[in-house]
Design an enzyme around this catalytic site. Structure first.
Site, PDB file in Angstrom:
ATOM      1  N   THR A   1      13.548 115.939  25.221  1.00 52.69           N
ATOM      2  CA  THR A   1      13.081 115.437  26.601  1.00 52.69           C
ATOM      3  C   THR A   1      14.008 114.115  26.622  1.00 52.69           C
ATOM      4  O   THR A   1      14.005 113.255  25.722  1.00 52.69           O
ATOM      5  CB  THR A   1      11.739 115.099  26.443  1.00 52.69           C
ATOM      6  OG1 THR A   1      10.904 116.176  26.168  1.00 52.69           O
ATOM      7  CG2 THR A   1      11.029 114.387  27.544  1.00 52.69           C
TER       8      THR A   1
ATOM      9  N   ALA B   1      26.148 106.227  21.428  1.00 51.94           N
ATOM     10  CA  ALA B   1      27.541 106.917  20.954  1.00 51.94           C
ATOM     11  C   ALA B   1      27.565 107.582  19.826  1.00 51.94           C
ATOM     12  O   ALA B   1      28.441 108.366  19.841  1.00 51.94           O
ATOM     13  CB  ALA B   1      28.135 105.557  20.938  1.00 51.94           C
ATOM     14  N   THR B   2      26.846 107.354  18.845  1.00 49.94           N
ATOM     15  CA  THR B   2      26.982 108.251  17.546  1.00 49.94           C
ATOM     16  C   THR B   2      26.673 109.394  17.776  1.00 49.94           C
ATOM     17  O   THR B   2      27.399 110.574  17.538  1.00 49.94           O
ATOM     18  CB  THR B   2      25.905 107.550  16.521  1.00 49.94           C
ATOM     19  OG1 THR B   2      26.627 106.302  16.163  1.00 49.94           O
ATOM     20  CG2 THR B   2      26.003 108.573  15.168  1.00 49.94           C
TER      21      THR B   2
ATOM     22  N   CYS C   1      28.217  98.642  11.788  1.00 44.92           N
ATOM     23  CA  CYS C   1      27.813  99.893  11.302  1.00 44.92           C
ATOM     24  C   CYS C   1      28.051 100.024   9.654  1.00 44.92           C
ATOM     25  O   CYS C   1      27.772 100.964   8.954  1.00 44.92           O
ATOM     26  CB  CYS C   1      28.625 100.929  12.023  1.00 44.92           C
ATOM     27  SG  CYS C   1      28.140 101.132  13.895  1.00 44.92           S
TER      28      CYS C   1
END
Length: 516
Positions: free
Chosen positions: A354, A231-232, A440
């Site tokens: 990748t 998500a970050t 966080c």
């Protein structure tokens, strides 16, 4: 639990001469060495399970023949199987009937049988775990952390772990997702961007299937799904990428004061580059005022970023009314994004690097499970959340639920316990894994910026606890958490002079405090 001497040798692959199929002590890989007994007579679970897992995996690989990209056991398997101890035989009988993609199911079944066998082993039994706590069966420490002279190591007793009620930080892995991932960690390990051989084709097919599973969950086209590390990174690409691409014409962005930290920090970074950002306030319920949003939009506004569900208080924003989605990058109407990192141009050039096949396969499987079970999960989690909230509030006065109770995701419950320090309550609840807010920002001693944004008093913000309920949370775990929470809040309040003053009818807000 301390691992007994010799236990890890029987579980290592490739310890003997190349091609011999032997371990150091000359045992056949197909016949896992029975685990050594500890001084108490109980088998060491760590050694036993490690030996089993290694033996099953080696048996499967060593007996396999490459046929069209799949490993299949050959006809010598019955003899191999007959050499295995009783508990593993029934599970291994399926080996000759399945392809390697189903080997993961076999390994899981064998692992469960190992745990049952350890529990049923003769000799003294481990004490039953305390109600609400989970028993850690084996020692998961790295080999380097195990003392060389294990015979002289002190006997370690059973280790009790707290029950888990912090699913907003991370969730336990659904076994069905693990089953989907394991083949791509063991057998199908090709680079999905290798176009010249079967290994790459297999991984690419798995990656594209996962892309379709994600798209199906959110109603998008699979070509609109970009795989990232999480998500970050996704938020950074969406916010910085859009802003920088349109910077020549549009230099204004809108977000809210309660957004995730990666969104707020991305916006602050853009402000340093000359962009203008409007941080919308929220109402006391935690929900934005749509009229304020409409008034904030300017001709040069390129992006509005509003999170659907707040990760601290569980409030759901009216996304349908806002009409914005930023989980994927639309093709129609086309959204242009400037890439943040240079490389091989993977993911339509928007995210070079990748793609890790096992992880995206797991994401795809998780989306498929979510799509199938979302309605059931929501009903069940809602019931557990109501049980937790009602039982706490009917037993404790002066408990405040933060955020809008109606527009709310039930699995994220944020409660403030007046006259109790949140960190003290977390320390008291040592047998329940909880948090006081976002992982966080958990290193900060400051009260939550989300709670401050909804107008929570600082003392209440410091007394807040976040309860996370997920797919695997049980009624017993909820009841245990409620029981312990009530017990410790009452105890801590009895120690608080503020609580004593309130009981005496003193209005704390009328007191003028002075510093010395």
């Amino acid at each position: 639990m301390a691992q007994e001497s010799g236990g890890d040798e029987s579980g290592r692959l490739g310890s003997g001469p190349k091609g011999s199929g032997k371990v150091r002590e000359g045992k056949s890989v197909g016949s896992p060495t029975p685990p050594p007994s500890s001084r108490s007579g109980l088998a060491s679970p760590g050694a036993y399970l490690t030996s089993l897992a290694a033996s099953v995996a080696q048996l499967y690989v060593s007996q396999g023949k490459r046929r069209g990209g799949r490993s299949r056991p050959d006809e010598s398997l019955p003899e191999r199987r007959a050499a295995l101890p009783g508990p593993w035989g029934p599970g291994l009988q399926r080996l000759r009937k399945v392809g390697s993609a189903s080997g993961t199911m076999l390994l899981r079944a064998a692992w469960r049988r190992a745990a049952v066998a350890v529990t049923a082993a003769p000799g003294p039994k481990l004490a039953a775990p305390t109600r609400g706590l989970r028993l850690r069966v084996g020692d998961h420490a790295p080999q380097s952390a195990v003392p060389a002279d294990t015979a002289a190591a002190p006997e370690a007793g059973p280790v009790l772990r707290p029950l888990y009620m912090d699913v907003q930080a991370t969730t336990p892995l659904d076994p069905r997702v693990l089953d989907a991932m394991l083949p791509y960690l063991v057998n199908y390990y090709g680079n999905p961007h290798s176009r010249t051989h079967a290994y790459g084709w297999e991984s690419e097919a798995a990656m594209e299937r996962a892309r379709q599973q994600v798209a199906s969950l959110i109603g998008a086209d699979s070509r609109e799904i970009i795989f990232t590390s999480g998500a970050t990174e996704s938020n950074n690409i969406a916010i910085k990428g859009v802003a920088r691409f349109y910077r020549s014409r549009k230099k204004h962005l809108i977000t809210t004061q309660t957004e995730h930290k990666c969104v707020l920090d991305s916006c602050r970074s853009l402000e340093a580059e000359g962009f203008q950002v409007t941080y919308l306030p929220v109402q006391k319920s935690g929900i934005i005022d749509l009229k304020e949003l409409e008034a904030a939009i300017q001709p040069d506004t390129s992006l509005v970023s509003v999170m659907t569900v707040n990760n601290e208080i569980g409030v759901k924003q009216p996304i349908a009314e806002i009409g914005v989605g930023a989980i994927y990058i639309r093709r129609r109407p086309r959204v242009r994004v400037e890439a943040l990192q240079s490389g091989g141009g993977q993911e339509r050039g928007m995210r070079s690097g990748t793609v890790p096949t096992p992880l995206v396969v797991g994401l795809g499987a998780a989306c498929e499970v979510a799509q199938q079970e979302m309605e059931y999960d929501h009903k069940r989690i809602s019931k557990l959340a109501e049980r937790l909230i009602q039982n706490i509030m009917k037993s404790l006065p002066d408990v405040v639920m933060n955020g809008d109770p109606e527009h709310h995701y039930p699995g994220c419950i944020n409660l403030s316990f007046a006259y109790v320090e949140g960190e003290s309550l977390l320390m008291a609840l040592k047998d329940v894994a909880l948090s006081s807010g976002s992982a966080c920002t958990s290193a900060s001693l400051e009260p939550s910026y989300v709670l401050r944004a909804i107008g929570t008093d600082e003392d209440l913000a410091h007394s807040s606890i976040r309860f996370g309920i997920g797919r695997f949370t049980t009624e017993e775990e909820v009841d245990y958490t409620v029981e312990k929470c009530i017990q410790h809040v009452k105890r801590l309040r009895e120690m608080s002079p503020l609580w004593e003053m309130v009981q005496d009818g003193i209005d704390l807000k009328s007191i003028k405090w002075t510093q010395h």
